[in-house]
Write a protein that holds these residues in place. Structure first.
Motif, mmCIF file in Angstrom:
data_model
loop_
_atom_site.group_PDB
_atom_site.id
_atom_site.type_symbol
_atom_site.label_atom_id
_atom_site.label_comp_id
_atom_site.label_asym_id
_atom_site.label_seq_id
_atom_site.Cartn_x
_atom_site.Cartn_y
_atom_site.Cartn_z
ATOM 1 N N ASP A 1 0.881 -1.285 -0.021
ATOM 2 C CA ASP A 1 -0.017 0.054 0.089
ATOM 3 C C ASP A 1 0.816 1.079 0.098
ATOM 4 O O ASP A 1 0.425 2.336 -0.608
ATOM 5 C CB ASP A 1 -0.786 0.142 1.104
ATOM 6 N N MET A 2 2.035 1.321 0.797
ATOM 7 C CA MET A 2 2.854 2.491 0.845
ATOM 8 C C MET A 2 3.429 2.698 -0.349
ATOM 9 O O MET A 2 3.400 3.759 -1.036
ATOM 10 C CB MET A 2 3.934 2.148 1.975
ATOM 11 N N THR A 3 4.010 1.553 -1.170
ATOM 12 C CA THR A 3 4.528 1.812 -2.419
ATOM 13 C C THR A 3 3.507 2.231 -3.445
ATOM 14 O O THR A 3 3.955 3.138 -4.337
ATOM 15 C CB THR A 3 5.185 0.335 -2.871
ATOM 16 N N ASN A 4 2.399 1.577 -3.519
ATOM 17 C CA ASN A 4 1.436 1.886 -4.542
ATOM 18 C C ASN A 4 0.518 3.108 -4.421
ATOM 19 O O ASN A 4 0.138 3.695 -5.547
ATOM 20 C CB ASN A 4 0.429 0.704 -4.784
ATOM 21 N N LYS A 5 0.614 3.462 -3.205
ATOM 22 C CA LYS A 5 -0.276 4.878 -2.938
ATOM 23 C C LYS A 5 0.492 6.161 -2.262
ATOM 24 O O LYS A 5 -0.112 7.132 -2.436
ATOM 25 C CB LYS A 5 -1.566 4.440 -1.929
ATOM 26 N N PHE A 6 1.565 5.805 -1.693
ATOM 27 C CA PHE A 6 2.394 6.940 -1.246
ATOM 28 C C PHE A 6 3.845 7.015 -1.392
ATOM 29 O O PHE A 6 4.451 7.486 -0.569
ATOM 30 C CB PHE A 6 2.112 6.834 0.361
ATOM 31 N N SER A 7 4.304 6.321 -2.486
ATOM 32 C CA SER A 7 5.557 6.688 -2.742
ATOM 33 C C SER A 7 5.897 8.079 -3.499
ATOM 34 O O SER A 7 4.935 8.977 -3.427
ATOM 35 C CB SER A 7 5.856 5.845 -3.988
ATOM 36 N N PRO A 8 6.977 8.658 -2.933
ATOM 37 C CA PRO A 8 7.440 10.011 -3.355
ATOM 38 C C PRO A 8 7.095 10.542 -4.842
ATOM 39 O O PRO A 8 6.580 11.491 -4.882
ATOM 40 C CB PRO A 8 9.001 9.927 -3.377
ATOM 41 N N GLU A 9 7.046 9.626 -5.621
ATOM 42 C CA GLU A 9 6.725 9.858 -7.161
ATOM 43 C C GLU A 9 5.113 10.128 -7.152
ATOM 44 O O GLU A 9 4.535 10.895 -7.662
ATOM 45 C CB GLU A 9 7.149 8.702 -8.097
ATOM 46 N N ILE A 10 4.377 9.340 -6.538
ATOM 47 C CA ILE A 10 2.974 9.330 -6.619
ATOM 48 C C ILE A 10 2.558 10.722 -5.731
ATOM 49 O O ILE A 10 1.613 11.157 -5.965
ATOM 50 C CB ILE A 10 2.243 8.083 -5.870
ATOM 51 N N ALA B 1 4.018 13.387 -5.297
ATOM 52 C CA ALA B 1 4.493 14.456 -5.922
ATOM 53 C C ALA B 1 3.418 14.532 -7.299
ATOM 54 O O ALA B 1 3.202 16.042 -7.306
ATOM 55 C CB ALA B 1 5.924 14.211 -6.375
ATOM 56 N N ALA B 2 3.002 13.559 -7.781
ATOM 57 C CA ALA B 2 2.269 13.964 -8.967
ATOM 58 C C ALA B 2 0.816 14.384 -8.377
ATOM 59 O O ALA B 2 0.281 15.138 -9.087
ATOM 60 C CB ALA B 2 1.879 12.536 -9.498
ATOM 61 N N ILE B 3 0.420 13.963 -7.218
ATOM 62 C CA ILE B 3 -0.674 14.353 -6.576
ATOM 63 C C ILE B 3 -0.653 15.801 -6.264
ATOM 64 O O ILE B 3 -1.527 16.728 -6.620
ATOM 65 C CB ILE B 3 -1.101 13.654 -5.136
ATOM 66 N N VAL B 4 0.656 16.230 -5.651
ATOM 67 C CA VAL B 4 0.778 17.626 -5.190
ATOM 68 C C VAL B 4 0.856 18.515 -6.568
ATOM 69 O O VAL B 4 0.159 19.753 -6.399
ATOM 70 C CB VAL B 4 1.964 17.854 -4.537
ATOM 71 N N THR B 5 1.412 18.063 -7.455
ATOM 72 C CA THR B 5 1.573 18.793 -8.963
ATOM 73 C C THR B 5 0.274 18.785 -9.507
ATOM 74 O O THR B 5 -0.209 20.195 -9.933
ATOM 75 C CB THR B 5 2.397 18.068 -9.793
ATOM 76 N N ASP B 6 -0.742 18.076 -9.376
ATOM 77 C CA ASP B 6 -2.134 18.122 -9.806
ATOM 78 C C ASP B 6 -2.814 19.186 -8.821
ATOM 79 O O ASP B 6 -3.493 19.953 -9.651
ATOM 80 C CB ASP B 6 -2.802 16.867 -9.954
ATOM 81 N N HIS B 7 -2.752 19.306 -7.833
ATOM 82 C CA HIS B 7 -3.413 20.157 -6.982
ATOM 83 C C HIS B 7 -2.808 21.481 -7.435
ATOM 84 O O HIS B 7 -3.698 22.543 -7.395
ATOM 85 C CB HIS B 7 -3.216 19.896 -5.214
ATOM 86 N N ILE B 8 -1.684 21.694 -7.372
ATOM 87 C CA ILE B 8 -1.171 23.044 -7.753
ATOM 88 C C ILE B 8 -1.825 23.500 -9.061
ATOM 89 O O ILE B 8 -1.938 24.656 -9.326
ATOM 90 C CB ILE B 8 0.317 23.011 -7.757
ATOM 91 N N GLN B 9 -1.782 22.560 -10.097
ATOM 92 C CA GLN B 9 -1.970 22.922 -11.556
ATOM 93 C C GLN B 9 -3.504 23.376 -11.546
ATOM 94 O O GLN B 9 -3.850 24.187 -12.048
ATOM 95 C CB GLN B 9 -1.993 21.669 -12.220
ATOM 96 N N ASN B 10 -4.283 22.530 -10.690
ATOM 97 C CA ASN B 10 -5.530 22.922 -10.374
ATOM 98 C C ASN B 10 -5.991 24.630 -10.047
ATOM 99 O O ASN B 10 -6.721 25.079 -10.480
ATOM 100 C CB ASN B 10 -6.613 22.015 -9.561
ATOM 101 N N ILE B 11 -4.927 24.713 -8.921
ATOM 102 C CA ILE B 11 -5.112 26.107 -8.255
ATOM 103 C C ILE B 11 -4.684 27.141 -9.477
ATOM 104 O O ILE B 11 -5.419 27.995 -9.662
ATOM 105 C CB ILE B 11 -4.216 26.075 -7.005
ATOM 106 N N LEU B 12 -3.634 26.884 -10.092
ATOM 107 C CA LEU B 12 -3.211 27.942 -10.979
ATOM 108 C C LEU B 12 -4.120 27.874 -12.358
ATOM 109 O O LEU B 12 -4.361 28.976 -12.823
ATOM 110 C CB LEU B 12 -1.847 27.468 -11.690
ATOM 111 N N ASN B 13 -5.016 26.760 -12.569
ATOM 112 C CA ASN B 13 -6.031 26.955 -13.539
ATOM 113 C C ASN B 13 -7.210 27.712 -13.048
ATOM 114 O O ASN B 13 -7.622 28.250 -13.977
ATOM 115 C CB ASN B 13 -6.437 25.523 -14.019
ATOM 116 N N ASN B 14 -7.328 27.631 -11.949
ATOM 117 C CA ASN B 14 -8.714 28.801 -11.450
ATOM 118 C C ASN B 14 -8.525 29.965 -11.304
ATOM 119 O O ASN B 14 -9.251 30.651 -10.918
ATOM 120 C CB ASN B 14 -9.017 27.871 -9.999
ATOM 121 N N ILE B 15 -7.104 30.308 -11.118
ATOM 122 C CA ILE B 15 -6.575 31.667 -10.879
ATOM 123 C C ILE B 15 -6.778 32.590 -12.271
ATOM 124 O O ILE B 15 -7.294 33.486 -12.222
ATOM 125 C CB ILE B 15 -5.048 31.617 -10.441
ATOM 126 N N SER B 16 -6.451 31.768 -13.314
ATOM 127 C CA SER B 16 -6.572 32.472 -14.692
ATOM 128 C C SER B 16 -7.753 32.685 -15.145
ATOM 129 O O SER B 16 -8.861 32.049 -14.959
ATOM 130 C CB SER B 16 -5.722 31.800 -15.599
#
Length: 103
Positions: free
Chosen positions: A77-86, A88-103
């Protein structure tokens, strides 16, 4: 969990995001008490059941194969759901959504 070891943890707050009946031993809360001082003043503190902890520790020692299986599931579970890469992708998606909503 990342080392495939069985985990006993309080079934409260943040850990409930990644602890499950399948990958860990959830320790019940006996009662909640309010934090009276410090930076968490006013928050609730979970007081786990000491008797249930004793029982879970004995259970783990008496059911070694089950504990090993939970440990393996925890690592999976830790490897499949909470690895650094996963994460990081979740955080990147959240940041991208915030940026998309600002413009």
């Amino acid at each position: 969990m990342a080392m495939s070891l069985p985990v006993i943890a309080t079934n409260w707050s943040g850990p409930t995001e990644y602890l499950t009946e399948e990958n860990s031993y959830l320790l019940p809360v006996d009662r909640m008490s309010e934090v009276m001082e410090g930076p968490f003043k006013g928050h609730l503190w979970a007081e786990p059941s000491v008797n249930k902890l004793r029982g879970l520790m004995r259970h783990v020692m008496s059911n070694v194969e089950e504990a090993k299986a939970k440990g393996r599931k925890a690592r999976e579970d830790m490897t499949n759901k909470f690895s650094p890469e996963i994460v990081a992708a979740i955080v990147t998606d959240h940041i991208q959504n915030i940026l998309n909503n600002i413009s």
